[in-house]
Every structure is written in C-alpha cells, then in structure tokens.
Scaffold this active site. Structure first.
Site, PDB file in Angstrom:
ATOM      1  N   GLY A 151      -1.672   5.030  -3.772  1.00 29.50           N
ATOM      2  CA  GLY A 151      -0.902   4.673  -5.161  1.00 29.50           C
ATOM      3  C   GLY A 151      -0.416   5.382  -5.092  1.00 29.50           C
ATOM      4  N   TYR A 152       0.262   5.686  -6.792  1.00 25.11           N
ATOM      5  CA  TYR A 152       0.875   6.374  -7.382  1.00 25.11           C
ATOM      6  C   TYR A 152      -0.065   6.321  -9.145  1.00 25.11           C
ATOM      7  CZ  TYR A 152       3.643   7.398  -3.527  1.00 25.11           C
ATOM      8  OH  TYR A 152       3.782   7.835  -2.366  1.00 25.11           O
TER       9      TYR A 152
END
Length: 153
Positions: free
Chosen positions: A28-29
C-alpha cells in the site's frame, strides 16, 4: 543514494508462467505530495520504500526492511485502500531479472513485466512474451493503480 532505472511492459500470452514460481505481495501507499512511500509485505518480511519523482525511467529509491508486524499495521492503518495484491514471478534471462506481476483484486487481469537496468540507454533483448512498453504511462504505476484500479478503466 539509490536510483531505480526501470522499464515496464504489458505481458502477452502464458509462456512466462513456467519460468518461475510467484510470491504473494501485499502493498500500500502512504499519501504524500512529492514522493511515494510504499509499505510492502512479502511472505514473512516487511519493507518500506521511499521513491522520488520520476525523471524519464529513473528516480531516487530507498528501501529498508522493517518488522513484518509494523508493515502489516501500516498497511491496515496508514495506507489508502485499495491495497495492491499481486503474485510476483522473478525470471532471470540474459543477465537481467524480469519481475512479472500478476495483479489480484481490483487490478485483476493486469499483468506487467518490469526490468531494472544499469542505465537508461541499456539495450535489452525482449522475450517473446513481452508486449507494449508502458514505461512512460503513469496509469501502470502501482501507486496509481490504488487510485484508479485496472478494473475501472
């Protein structure tokens, strides 16, 4: 400073499938303005990666292993949904490592091959399962696939 020099291609056909097993990646970011902060879990290992702005097919990159429990907590609490889930197959050909990503979830149906180079002008022999070069198309950046998943195109 680390530098990532990478080309991305769409994958065609299935001839690559028998060349290497895949590992499940979950990443994820964390939202940022000028850089990309990626959190990743691969098997029982956690990683944080910070990437600078792209300049052609190059950009600054810093990656560090972190406790997998920290990475899992960051994925669940700090990263924007949807997360990227994919099987990565690492295929060694002609002295290069091709990373073929077979996406799951909201990016199901997308298969991309990436290859890291020593310099931006490095000549490479393309395997017959390599399709269109999408290195300069931001839709195929993993960080953008969380904002605009492949299944919504």
């Amino acid at each position: 400073m680390g530098v990532e020099i990478e080309r991305k291609f769409l994958v065609k056909g299935d001839r690559w499938r028998d060349l290497a097993p895949g590992e499940l990646y979950r990443q994820g970011y964390i939202p940022t303005v000028e850089s990309t902060v990626r959190i990743r879990v691969v098997n029982d290992r956690g990683f944080i990666t910070i990437k600078g702005m792209s300049q052609g097919i190059s950009r600054a990159e810093f990656e560090y292993e972190i406790p997998v429990s920290d990475a899992a907590q960051m994925l669940d609490t700090l990263c924007k949904a949807p997360l990227i889930e994919k099987y990565r197959h690492k295929i060694e050909l002609n002295g290069l490592i091709w990373e073929v990503d077979e996406f799951l979830g909201e990016n199901h149906g997308l298969i991309i091959a990436e290859v890291e180079l020593r310099n931006a002008d490095q000549a490479i022999d393309l395997p017959d399962w390599i399709g269109e070069d999408v290195s300069h198309d931001p839709r195929y950046y993993n960080s953008n696939l969380t904002k605009h998943p492949f299944t919504t195109w």
